[in-house]
Design a protein around this motif. Structure first.
Motif, mmCIF file in Angstrom:
data_model
loop_
_atom_site.group_PDB
_atom_site.id
_atom_site.type_symbol
_atom_site.label_atom_id
_atom_site.label_comp_id
_atom_site.label_asym_id
_atom_site.label_seq_id
_atom_site.Cartn_x
_atom_site.Cartn_y
_atom_site.Cartn_z
ATOM 1 N N MET A 1 -6.207 -7.934 -10.770
ATOM 2 C CA MET A 1 -5.506 -9.063 -10.195
ATOM 3 C C MET A 1 -4.265 -8.598 -9.430
ATOM 4 O O MET A 1 -3.919 -9.163 -8.419
ATOM 5 C CB MET A 1 -5.133 -10.023 -11.324
ATOM 6 C CG MET A 1 -4.610 -11.330 -10.839
ATOM 7 S SD MET A 1 -5.979 -12.265 -10.178
ATOM 8 C CE MET A 1 -5.162 -13.766 -9.826
ATOM 9 N N LYS A 2 -3.642 -7.546 -9.931
ATOM 10 C CA LYS A 2 -2.439 -7.053 -9.298
ATOM 11 C C LYS A 2 -2.726 -6.472 -7.917
ATOM 12 O O LYS A 2 -1.946 -6.639 -6.989
ATOM 13 C CB LYS A 2 -1.792 -5.998 -10.195
ATOM 14 C CG LYS A 2 -0.305 -5.958 -10.116
ATOM 15 C CD LYS A 2 0.238 -5.002 -11.133
ATOM 16 C CE LYS A 2 1.664 -5.376 -11.453
ATOM 17 N NZ LYS A 2 2.296 -4.444 -12.344
ATOM 18 N N ASN A 3 -3.875 -5.795 -7.760
ATOM 19 C CA ASN A 3 -4.228 -5.212 -6.468
ATOM 20 C C ASN A 3 -4.479 -6.282 -5.419
ATOM 21 O O ASN A 3 -4.094 -6.127 -4.267
ATOM 22 C CB ASN A 3 -5.457 -4.304 -6.596
ATOM 23 C CG ASN A 3 -5.118 -3.005 -7.297
ATOM 24 O OD1 ASN A 3 -3.965 -2.602 -7.329
ATOM 25 N ND2 ASN A 3 -6.123 -2.380 -7.875
ATOM 26 N N SER A 4 -5.139 -7.380 -5.812
ATOM 27 C CA SER A 4 -5.392 -8.451 -4.844
ATOM 28 C C SER A 4 -4.088 -9.119 -4.442
ATOM 29 O O SER A 4 -3.929 -9.558 -3.311
ATOM 30 C CB SER A 4 -6.371 -9.473 -5.413
ATOM 31 O OG SER A 4 -5.794 -10.146 -6.509
ATOM 32 N N SER A 5 -3.129 -9.178 -5.356
ATOM 33 C CA SER A 5 -1.826 -9.752 -5.026
ATOM 34 C C SER A 5 -1.088 -8.865 -4.026
ATOM 35 O O SER A 5 -0.464 -9.362 -3.083
ATOM 36 C CB SER A 5 -0.998 -9.920 -6.298
ATOM 37 O OG SER A 5 0.282 -10.384 -5.989
ATOM 38 N N LYS A 6 -1.156 -7.547 -4.222
ATOM 39 C CA LYS A 6 -0.537 -6.617 -3.282
ATOM 40 C C LYS A 6 -1.219 -6.697 -1.923
ATOM 41 O O LYS A 6 -0.563 -6.643 -0.893
ATOM 42 C CB LYS A 6 -0.597 -5.183 -3.814
ATOM 43 C CG LYS A 6 0.366 -4.912 -4.932
ATOM 44 C CD LYS A 6 0.287 -3.460 -5.358
ATOM 45 C CE LYS A 6 1.215 -3.204 -6.521
ATOM 46 N NZ LYS A 6 1.164 -1.801 -6.937
ATOM 47 N N PHE A 7 -2.541 -6.831 -1.935
ATOM 48 C CA PHE A 7 -3.286 -6.950 -0.692
ATOM 49 C C PHE A 7 -2.888 -8.218 0.050
ATOM 50 O O PHE A 7 -2.638 -8.198 1.257
ATOM 51 C CB PHE A 7 -4.799 -6.944 -0.964
ATOM 52 C CG PHE A 7 -5.625 -7.137 0.263
ATOM 53 C CD1 PHE A 7 -5.773 -6.104 1.178
ATOM 54 C CD2 PHE A 7 -6.243 -8.343 0.518
ATOM 55 C CE1 PHE A 7 -6.530 -6.275 2.328
ATOM 56 C CE2 PHE A 7 -7.000 -8.529 1.663
ATOM 57 C CZ PHE A 7 -7.145 -7.486 2.566
ATOM 58 N N THR A 9 -0.093 -9.891 -0.224
ATOM 59 C CA THR A 9 1.275 -9.747 0.254
ATOM 60 C C THR A 9 1.308 -8.905 1.527
ATOM 61 O O THR A 9 2.005 -9.246 2.490
ATOM 62 C CB THR A 9 2.151 -9.098 -0.835
ATOM 63 O OG1 THR A 9 2.130 -9.936 -1.997
ATOM 64 C CG2 THR A 9 3.579 -8.925 -0.374
ATOM 65 N N THR A 10 0.546 -7.830 1.545
ATOM 66 C CA THR A 10 0.482 -6.974 2.731
ATOM 67 C C THR A 10 -0.081 -7.738 3.923
ATOM 68 O O THR A 10 0.448 -7.646 5.036
ATOM 69 C CB THR A 10 -0.373 -5.730 2.442
ATOM 70 O OG1 THR A 10 0.172 -5.038 1.316
ATOM 71 C CG2 THR A 10 -0.422 -4.809 3.641
ATOM 72 N N VAL A 11 -1.134 -8.510 3.693
ATOM 73 C CA VAL A 11 -1.735 -9.304 4.767
ATOM 74 C C VAL A 11 -0.732 -10.305 5.311
ATOM 75 O O VAL A 11 -0.599 -10.481 6.526
ATOM 76 C CB VAL A 11 -3.022 -10.006 4.277
ATOM 77 C CG1 VAL A 11 -3.495 -11.057 5.269
ATOM 78 C CG2 VAL A 11 -4.113 -8.991 4.015
ATOM 79 N N HIS A 12 0.013 -10.966 4.425
ATOM 80 C CA HIS A 12 1.013 -11.934 4.877
ATOM 81 C C HIS A 12 2.107 -11.260 5.706
ATOM 82 O O HIS A 12 2.550 -11.814 6.721
ATOM 83 C CB HIS A 12 1.619 -12.692 3.698
ATOM 84 C CG HIS A 12 0.713 -13.742 3.163
ATOM 85 N ND1 HIS A 12 0.367 -13.810 1.827
ATOM 86 C CD2 HIS A 12 0.080 -14.769 3.763
ATOM 87 C CE1 HIS A 12 -0.443 -14.825 1.647
ATOM 88 N NE2 HIS A 12 -0.628 -15.428 2.805
ATOM 89 N N TRP A 13 2.560 -10.093 5.286
ATOM 90 C CA TRP A 13 3.571 -9.362 6.069
ATOM 91 C C TRP A 13 3.031 -9.012 7.457
ATOM 92 O O TRP A 13 3.721 -9.193 8.465
ATOM 93 C CB TRP A 13 3.994 -8.081 5.348
ATOM 94 C CG TRP A 13 5.100 -8.288 4.371
ATOM 95 C CD1 TRP A 13 4.986 -8.294 3.006
ATOM 96 C CD2 TRP A 13 6.490 -8.503 4.651
ATOM 97 N NE1 TRP A 13 6.215 -8.518 2.440
ATOM 98 C CE2 TRP A 13 7.160 -8.640 3.423
ATOM 99 C CE3 TRP A 13 7.225 -8.609 5.827
ATOM 100 C CZ2 TRP A 13 8.522 -8.866 3.343
ATOM 101 C CZ3 TRP A 13 8.585 -8.841 5.750
ATOM 102 C CH2 TRP A 13 9.222 -8.961 4.512
ATOM 103 N N VAL A 14 1.796 -8.503 7.514
ATOM 104 C CA VAL A 14 1.212 -8.098 8.793
ATOM 105 C C VAL A 14 1.054 -9.310 9.713
ATOM 106 O O VAL A 14 1.422 -9.256 10.897
ATOM 107 C CB VAL A 14 -0.130 -7.371 8.578
ATOM 108 C CG1 VAL A 14 -0.882 -7.181 9.881
ATOM 109 C CG2 VAL A 14 0.092 -6.034 7.897
ATOM 110 N N ILE A 15 0.528 -10.400 9.193
ATOM 111 C CA ILE A 15 0.360 -11.606 10.007
ATOM 112 C C ILE A 15 1.715 -12.123 10.477
ATOM 113 O O ILE A 15 1.875 -12.503 11.645
ATOM 114 C CB ILE A 15 -0.407 -12.688 9.220
ATOM 115 C CG1 ILE A 15 -1.861 -12.251 9.011
ATOM 116 C CG2 ILE A 15 -0.358 -14.028 9.938
ATOM 117 C CD1 ILE A 15 -2.640 -13.143 8.085
ATOM 118 N N GLY A 16 2.696 -12.131 9.591
ATOM 119 C CA GLY A 16 4.036 -12.574 9.979
ATOM 120 C C GLY A 16 4.626 -11.724 11.084
ATOM 121 O O GLY A 16 5.207 -12.237 12.049
#
Length: 95
Positions: A1-7, A9-16
């Motif tokens: 679950m922690k890896n999907s949360s990091k993923f 978060t990373t996706v949100h940063w990239v899109i932002g």
């Protein structure tokens, strides 16, 4: 679950970051800095610290469906109405 949360978060940063860059292109190229500022303002929704601030302030967060619809709107507005590609060409030619 922690890896999907990091993923996520990373996706949100990239899109932002991508949407912020699209907004900056619109601010500095062409004659529509207000539109670019609007896109930058909308892109703030994707940054995790802003998401946490909105959650603390209002008590609820913005779900992924709303973010997806907002992202599609930003892409449609930038690529179709905002003529992003021609603005990027102008920027590259001026450099």
């Amino acid at each position: 679950m922690k890896n999907s949360s990091k993923f996520g978060t990373t996706v949100h940063w990239v899109i932002g970051i991508v949407f912020t860059l699209i907004g900056l292109v619109n601010v500095f190229s062409g004659n529509d800095p207000v539109f670019g500022g609007f896109i930058i303002l909308l892109s703030l929704v994707y940054y995790p610290p802003i998401q946490a601030f909105i959650h603390r302030l209002t008590g609820f967060g913005i779900n992924n469906l709303i973010k997806t619809l907002l992202g599609l709107f930003i892409l449609w507005a930038s690529l179709g109405v905002g003529e992003l590609m021609s603005k990027m060409e102008q920027l590259l030619q001026s450099i």
